[in-house]
Design an enzyme around this catalytic site. Structure first.
Site, PDB file in Angstrom:
ATOM      1  N   GLY A  45       0.842  -1.191   0.000  1.00  0.00           N
ATOM      2  CA  GLY A  45       0.000   0.000   0.000  1.00  0.00           C
ATOM      3  C   GLY A  45       0.874   1.237   0.000  1.00  0.00           C
ATOM      4  N   GLN A  50       3.049  10.086   0.742  1.00  0.00           N
ATOM      5  CA  GLN A  50       4.334   9.430   1.027  1.00  0.00           C
ATOM      6  C   GLN A  50       5.371   9.676  -0.066  1.00  0.00           C
ATOM      7  OE1 GLN A  50       2.229   5.485   1.949  1.00  0.00           O
ATOM      8  NE2 GLN A  50       4.075   5.335   3.186  1.00  0.00           N
ATOM      9  N   CYS A  95       5.122   0.249   7.551  1.00  0.00           N
ATOM     10  CA  CYS A  95       4.874   1.368   6.643  1.00  0.00           C
ATOM     11  C   CYS A  95       6.162   1.697   5.900  1.00  0.00           C
ATOM     12  CB  CYS A  95       4.409   2.583   7.437  1.00  0.00           C
ATOM     13  SG  CYS A  95       4.045   4.040   6.437  1.00  0.00           S
ATOM     14  N   LEU A  96       6.046   1.923   4.603  1.00  0.00           N
ATOM     15  CA  LEU A  96       7.235   2.272   3.816  1.00  0.00           C
ATOM     16  C   LEU A  96       7.870   3.569   4.307  1.00  0.00           C
ATOM     17  CD1 LEU A  96       5.978   1.317   0.238  1.00  0.00           C
ATOM     18  CD2 LEU A  96       7.876   0.255   1.470  1.00  0.00           C
ATOM     19  N   HIS A 137      -5.215   2.113   7.150  1.00  0.00           N
ATOM     20  CA  HIS A 137      -3.828   2.585   7.270  1.00  0.00           C
ATOM     21  C   HIS A 137      -3.546   3.655   6.214  1.00  0.00           C
ATOM     22  CE1 HIS A 137       0.670   1.889   7.815  1.00  0.00           C
ATOM     23  NE2 HIS A 137       0.609   2.512   6.652  1.00  0.00           N
ATOM     24  N   GLU A 138      -3.906   3.376   4.981  1.00  0.00           N
ATOM     25  CA  GLU A 138      -3.637   4.334   3.890  1.00  0.00           C
ATOM     26  C   GLU A 138      -4.501   5.590   4.034  1.00  0.00           C
ATOM     27  OE1 GLU A 138      -1.069   3.937   2.304  1.00  0.00           O
ATOM     28  OE2 GLU A 138      -0.756   1.808   2.719  1.00  0.00           O
ATOM     29  N   HIS A 141      -2.989   8.227   6.166  1.00  0.00           N
ATOM     30  CA  HIS A 141      -1.957   9.060   5.528  1.00  0.00           C
ATOM     31  C   HIS A 141      -2.565  10.330   4.921  1.00  0.00           C
ATOM     32  CE1 HIS A 141       1.735   6.736   5.791  1.00  0.00           C
ATOM     33  NE2 HIS A 141       1.121   5.627   5.388  1.00  0.00           N
TER      34      HIS A 141
HETATM   35  C1  QAP Z   1       0.385  -0.531   4.782  1.00  0.00           C
HETATM   36  O1  QAP Z   1       2.587  -1.151   4.293  1.00  0.00           O
HETATM   37  C2  QAP Z   1      -0.162  -1.728   5.492  1.00  0.00           C
HETATM   38  O2  QAP Z   1       9.247  -1.551   7.110  1.00  0.00           O
HETATM   39  C3  QAP Z   1       1.355  -0.881   3.691  1.00  0.00           C
HETATM   40  O3  QAP Z   1      11.256  -2.350   5.545  1.00  0.00           O
HETATM   41  C4  QAP Z   1       0.423  -2.161   6.671  1.00  0.00           C
HETATM   42  O4  QAP Z   1       3.461  -1.813   2.363  1.00  0.00           O
HETATM   43  C5  QAP Z   1      -1.230  -2.389   5.009  1.00  0.00           C
HETATM   44  C6  QAP Z   1       7.380  -2.218   4.065  1.00  0.00           C
HETATM   45  C7  QAP Z   1      -0.090  -3.262   7.341  1.00  0.00           C
HETATM   46  C8  QAP Z   1      -1.752  -3.480   5.670  1.00  0.00           C
HETATM   47  C9  QAP Z   1      -1.176  -3.921   6.831  1.00  0.00           C
HETATM   48  C10 QAP Z   1       7.673  -1.839   5.362  1.00  0.00           C
HETATM   49  C11 QAP Z   1       8.415  -2.629   3.241  1.00  0.00           C
HETATM   50  C12 QAP Z   1       6.033  -2.158   3.506  1.00  0.00           C
HETATM   51  C13 QAP Z   1       8.960  -1.903   5.846  1.00  0.00           C
HETATM   52  C14 QAP Z   1       3.634  -1.587   3.519  1.00  0.00           C
HETATM   53  C15 QAP Z   1      10.002  -2.327   5.014  1.00  0.00           C
HETATM   54  C16 QAP Z   1       9.710  -2.684   3.722  1.00  0.00           C
HETATM   55  C17 QAP Z   1       4.947  -1.714   4.175  1.00  0.00           C
HETATM   56 CO    CO Z   2       1.975   3.743   5.541  1.00  0.00          CO
END
Ligand code: QAP
Ligand code: CO
Length: 171
Positions: A45, A50, A95-96, A137-138, A141
């Site tokens: 996501g 971001q 989270c990215l 979550h999104e 943001h």
């Molecule tokens: C949001 O999160 C989300 O720490 C998207 O080192 C979170 O894509 C949706 C990511 C939980 C549903 C459940 C995080 C990649 C990606 C990191 C992400 C990392 C590399 C997070």
């Molecule tokens: Co995020």
């Protein structure tokens, strides 16, 4: 085109996204860049904020039962509004924009979302499980909120302490 992802504590992550009013080719190209960026960084996501664009748009692309992140399952969500939120789910989020940190967050288990697609058509989406978590979550943001604001007080203190330590190391 892969864009640069802003990371905590970049102030721009705390801005509020503006409603999208023009659904033109430029918006479509930006959504394509968001997709390229999310895939390149191994995300499921990503919100426009971001990548430094303060508009009310995000994308979500979960993996399917075969563990494949299929672009046919991509949601492009613009100007979203939750119509219904029910129940409770706890999920370990990441989270990215907060790389390397994961923590449990409590959210609604079932949601009904009204939104627009890239062409401006109004749609609704009913979701539970991981999709419901991702949408919330999104959506956070878009109002300048990160999941670390939704963890417990002690966990947040621990995060701040560890984050300071790690950013010193990074200099
Ligand atoms: C949001 O999160 C989300 O720490 C998207 O080192 C979170 O894509 C949706 C990511 C939980 C549903 C459940 C995080 C990649 C990606 C990191 C992400 C990392 C590399 C997070
Ligand atoms: Co995020």
């Amino acid at each position: 085109m892969v864009l640069e992802i802003l990371t905590y504590p970049d102030k721009r992550l705390f801005d509020k996204g503006e409603e999208v009013k023009v659904f033109d080719e430029k918006l479509g190209l930006f959504l394509d860049d968001m997709y390229d960026t999310m895939i390149a960084k191994n995300g499921i996501g990503l919100a426009a904020l971001q990548v430094g664009k303060p508009i009310r748009a995000f994308i979500v692309n979960l993996v399917n039962e075969q563990d494949i992140q299929d672009k046919n399952d991509l949601y492009e969500i613009i100007n979203p509004k939750f119509i219904k939120k029910d129940g409770e789910i706890v999920y370990q989020e990441g989270c990215l924009s907060v790389p390397g940190y994961y923590e449990d967050v409590k959210r609604a288990a079932n949601v009904l979302l009204e939104y627009q697609d890239r062409f401006g058509n109004t749609k609704t989406l009913e979701a539970d499980g991981l999709l419901a978590v991702a949408l919330q979550h999104e959506n956070d943001h878009l109002d300048g909120h990160l999941f670390i604001e939704r963890i417990g007080f002690n966990k947040r203190k621990k995060f701040d302490k560890e984050y300071k330590k790690n950013s010193k190391k990074a200099i």
